[in-house]
Design a protein around this motif. Structure first.
Motif, PDB file in Angstrom:
ATOM      1  N   PRO A   1      -7.293   1.555  -6.115  1.00 48.76           N
ATOM      2  CA  PRO A   1      -6.846   0.768  -4.964  1.00 48.76           C
ATOM      3  C   PRO A   1      -5.342   0.967  -4.713  1.00 48.76           C
ATOM      4  O   PRO A   1      -4.535   0.887  -5.643  1.00 48.76           O
ATOM      5  CB  PRO A   1      -7.151  -0.674  -5.371  1.00 48.76           C
TER       6      PRO A   1
ATOM      7  N   LEU B   1      -1.744   0.180  -2.516  1.00 46.13           N
ATOM      8  CA  LEU B   1      -0.927  -0.696  -1.686  1.00 46.13           C
ATOM      9  C   LEU B   1       0.163   0.197  -1.114  1.00 46.13           C
ATOM     10  O   LEU B   1       0.948   0.783  -1.863  1.00 46.13           O
ATOM     11  CB  LEU B   1      -0.304  -1.824  -2.513  1.00 46.13           C
TER      12      LEU B   1
ATOM     13  N   GLU C   1     -10.029   2.263  -1.234  1.00 48.33           N
ATOM     14  CA  GLU C   1      -9.549   0.908  -0.972  1.00 48.33           C
ATOM     15  C   GLU C   1      -8.040   0.974  -0.789  1.00 48.33           C
ATOM     16  O   GLU C   1      -7.310   1.397  -1.689  1.00 48.33           O
ATOM     17  CB  GLU C   1      -9.906  -0.008  -2.143  1.00 48.33           C
TER      18      GLU C   1
ATOM     19  N   THR D   1      -4.548  -1.076   1.116  1.00 49.08           N
ATOM     20  CA  THR D   1      -3.887  -2.131   1.878  1.00 49.08           C
ATOM     21  C   THR D   1      -2.595  -1.544   2.405  1.00 49.08           C
ATOM     22  O   THR D   1      -1.796  -0.999   1.639  1.00 49.08           O
ATOM     23  CB  THR D   1      -3.579  -3.357   0.988  1.00 49.08           C
ATOM     24  N   TYR D   2      -2.401  -1.644   3.710  1.00 49.42           N
ATOM     25  CA  TYR D   2      -1.201  -1.104   4.358  1.00 49.42           C
ATOM     26  C   TYR D   2      -0.445  -2.252   4.997  1.00 49.42           C
ATOM     27  O   TYR D   2      -1.027  -3.097   5.676  1.00 49.42           O
ATOM     28  CB  TYR D   2      -1.593  -0.084   5.426  1.00 49.42           C
ATOM     29  N   HIS D   3       0.867  -2.285   4.761  1.00 50.21           N
ATOM     30  CA  HIS D   3       1.705  -3.307   5.393  1.00 50.21           C
ATOM     31  C   HIS D   3       3.012  -2.671   5.836  1.00 50.21           C
ATOM     32  O   HIS D   3       3.666  -1.972   5.065  1.00 50.21           O
ATOM     33  CB  HIS D   3       1.995  -4.462   4.434  1.00 50.21           C
TER      34      HIS D   3
ATOM     35  N   MET E   1       4.234  -8.744  -3.233  1.00 50.67           N
ATOM     36  CA  MET E   1       3.001  -8.020  -2.905  1.00 50.67           C
ATOM     37  C   MET E   1       2.711  -6.946  -3.952  1.00 50.67           C
ATOM     38  O   MET E   1       1.557  -6.768  -4.359  1.00 50.67           O
ATOM     39  CB  MET E   1       3.111  -7.390  -1.515  1.00 50.67           C
TER      40      MET E   1
ATOM     41  N   HIS F   1      -0.531  -6.963  -6.374  1.00 52.84           N
ATOM     42  CA  HIS F   1      -1.424  -5.798  -6.366  1.00 52.84           C
ATOM     43  C   HIS F   1      -1.634  -5.259  -7.785  1.00 52.84           C
ATOM     44  O   HIS F   1      -2.763  -4.985  -8.194  1.00 52.84           O
ATOM     45  CB  HIS F   1      -0.846  -4.707  -5.458  1.00 52.84           C
TER      46      HIS F   1
END
Length: 103
Positions: free
Chosen positions: A33, A35, A61, A63-65, A89, A93
């Motif tokens: 996963p 980030l 998997e 997560t993009y921010h 974050m 993660h």
């Protein structure tokens, strides 16, 4: 600016090597996963967004921010609130990633 980066930071590196650029990896969906955090002013943000989309499309998997108004290195400079949010974050993660790995 990019020329200076290639001639200093990436001196002698094979830019096609996935170790240098994970975006060059053929099957990004097999990564653990991910980030991906970037600044809204970072010149790499488009590449990072595209990489996140590619990982997701390959079944990974991710997560993009994107932090609006932030440039590269936003975890090490003001505004402190942005840096604190990003670092939190990252910690969250990693805590989840390592908890899954220990099971």
């Amino acid at each position: 600016m990019l020329r200076m980066i290639r001639e200093t930071y990436l001196l002698g590196a094979d830019l096609a090597d996935p170790v240098v650029s994970p975006a060059k990896y053929g099957k990004p969906g097999v990564f653990p996963p991910l980030l991906i955090l970037t600044g809204g002013l970072d010149t790499l943000r488009h590449d990072m967004r595209a990489f996140a989309e590619r990982v997701g499309a390959d079944g990974g998997e991710v997560t993009y921010h994107e932090f609006a108004g932030a440039d590269h290195g936003f975890t090490h400079c003001k505004p402190v609130e942005t840096a604190r949010t990003a670092i939190t974050m990252i910690g969250d993660h990693l805590r989840v990633a390592y908890a899954v790995a220990r099971r």
